[in-house]
Write an enzyme that holds these catalytic residues in place. Structure first.
Site, short mmCIF file in Angstrom:
data_model
loop_
_atom_site.label_atom_id
_atom_site.label_comp_id
_atom_site.label_asym_id
_atom_site.label_seq_id
_atom_site.Cartn_x
_atom_site.Cartn_y
_atom_site.Cartn_z
N SER A 1 -47.94 18.82 45.02
CA SER A 1 -48.77 19.83 45.70
C SER A 1 -49.09 19.50 47.15
O SER A 1 -50.17 19.83 47.64
CB SER A 1 -50.06 20.10 44.90
OG SER A 1 -49.74 20.63 43.63
N GLY B 1 -46.65 20.94 41.26
CA GLY B 1 -46.60 22.39 41.09
C GLY B 1 -47.89 23.01 40.61
O GLY B 1 -47.92 24.19 40.23
N HIS C 1 -37.06 12.03 38.55
CA HIS C 1 -38.14 13.01 38.75
C HIS C 1 -38.77 13.32 37.39
O HIS C 1 -38.09 13.35 36.37
CB HIS C 1 -37.57 14.28 39.39
CG HIS C 1 -38.64 15.23 39.82
ND1 HIS C 1 -39.29 16.05 38.92
CD2 HIS C 1 -39.21 15.45 41.02
CE1 HIS C 1 -40.21 16.74 39.57
NE2 HIS C 1 -40.18 16.40 40.85
N ASN D 1 -37.74 18.73 47.99
CA ASN D 1 -36.99 18.84 46.74
C ASN D 1 -36.99 20.31 46.35
O ASN D 1 -38.02 20.84 45.96
CB ASN D 1 -37.70 17.98 45.68
CG ASN D 1 -37.16 18.21 44.29
OD1 ASN D 1 -36.09 18.80 44.12
ND2 ASN D 1 -37.89 17.74 43.28
N GLY E 1 -42.19 19.76 46.92
CA GLY E 1 -41.46 20.75 46.13
C GLY E 1 -41.61 22.13 46.74
O GLY E 1 -40.97 22.47 47.74
N GLU F 1 -39.64 15.95 36.05
CA GLU F 1 -39.04 17.08 35.31
C GLU F 1 -37.79 16.63 34.56
O GLU F 1 -37.50 17.14 33.48
CB GLU F 1 -38.74 18.24 36.28
CG GLU F 1 -40.04 18.94 36.69
CD GLU F 1 -40.03 19.55 38.08
OE1 GLU F 1 -38.94 19.76 38.65
OE2 GLU F 1 -41.14 19.82 38.60
N GLU G 1 -45.52 10.41 42.21
CA GLU G 1 -45.83 11.81 41.93
C GLU G 1 -46.61 11.89 40.62
O GLU G 1 -46.02 11.86 39.54
CB GLU G 1 -44.53 12.62 41.79
CG GLU G 1 -43.68 12.60 43.04
CD GLU G 1 -42.79 13.84 43.12
OE1 GLU G 1 -42.92 14.56 44.12
OE2 GLU G 1 -42.01 14.07 42.20
P1 PGA Z 1 -44.66 20.35 44.36
O1 PGA Z 1 -43.49 19.45 43.73
O2 PGA Z 1 -44.77 19.98 45.81
O3 PGA Z 1 -44.21 21.77 44.16
O4 PGA Z 1 -45.90 20.02 43.61
C1 PGA Z 1 -43.33 18.11 44.10
C2 PGA Z 1 -42.13 17.52 43.39
O5 PGA Z 1 -41.91 17.82 42.22
O6 PGA Z 1 -41.37 16.73 43.98
#
Ligand code: PGA
Length: 256
Positions: free
Chosen positions: A214, A175, A99, A12, A235, A101, A169
């Site tokens: 992560s 992140g 997601h 992603n 991500g 976010e 997630e």
């Molecule tokens: P990350 O994000 O691997 O940077 O933690 C994962 C995601 O939001 O799908």
């Protein structure tokens, strides 16, 4: 891993990537061409601006290209949005919905996420439905209740193992460099598997459940080896072809 289920390693890119980044997509599309691609699927979800050119670049590769969100309606007066049909029209095959976010930044509810998954499936896209608890919810022991509620609310009634992928997630792991322990991941995935099997029978038993948050080359093998973990949603580490391919290639050891 789930027996007889083909894992999916998905990237992603979020709001990252311009035309300069296409060489990373090209490198990934070349890197996944080996024998492993018969056993493991791979996907990159670049920003919508790169969708069409990315699918053209990957024509001769097993790498799928998908999008990061779609609108719940097929068309109409929704300035700035893209529909599932538009993604399919660019030869995208998957779309991420719900997601964290988007749930946070755009106040997306389970109800809306479900509508988006239905729209995705109507356009013959595979919906990757994201769920996961916040740090406070985990601390207060609500993780499994949250997963149960999000699965019940976000996953359409006609979901099956082809048109739907679940991505677990934990919001606090996205992140941050933090990851749950393998035991925590195993507990969450076993719980989701039981919920999906109860609701969808055989289809739920083989529906892919990805882990995200992560994931990086150094922890991929451990996380993707956990029971009922059928791949990863990546991500930050998916932006670099070498990191994404290192995670993907962890399966050559896991499946050995
Ligand atoms: P990350 O994000 O691997 O940077 O933690 C994962 C995601 O939001 O799908």
């Amino acid at each position: 891993m789930t027996p007889n289920v083909r894992p999916l390693v998905a990237g992603n890119w979020k709001m990252n990537g311009t035309r300069d980044s296409l060489d990373q997509i090209k490198a990934i599309s070349e890197g996944v061409k080996g024998d492993l691609s018969e056993k493991v699927e791979s996907l990159i979800c670049p920003p919508a601006t790169l969708l069409y050119v990315a699918t053209a670049l990957c024509e001769d590769s097993p790498l799928w290209i998908g999008a990061q969100d779609c609108h719940q309606n097929a068309s109409g007066a929704h300035t700035g949005e893209i529909s599932a049909d538009m993604i399919a029209d660019c030869f995208g095959t998957h779309v991420i919905v719900g997601h964290s976010e988007r749930r946070t930044d755009h106040a997306e509810t389970d109800h809306l996420v479900r509508a988006k998954a239905i729209a995705a499936n109507a356009a013959e896209l595979t919906a990757i439905i994201c769920i996961g608890e916040t740090a406070d919810e985990r601390k207060s022991g609500q993780t499994l209740d949250i997963l149960k509620r999000q699965l019940a609310g976000s996953v359409p009634d006609d979901a099956n193992a082809e048109n739907t992928v679940i991505a677990y997630e934990p919001v606090w792991a996205i992140g941050t460099g933090l990851t749950p322990t393998s035991e925590n991941v195993a507990e969450a995935h076993a719980f989701m598997r039981a919920e999906l099997t109860r609701r969808f029978g055989d289809e739920g038993a083989k529906m892919r459940i990805l882990y995200g948050g992560s994931v990086k080359p150094s922890n991929a093998k451990e996380l993707m080896s956990v029971d009922n973990v059928d791949g990863a949603l990546i991500g930050g580490a998916s932006l670099k072809a070498s990191d994404f391919l290192a995670i993907y290639n962890a399966y050559s050891e896991i499946l050995a």
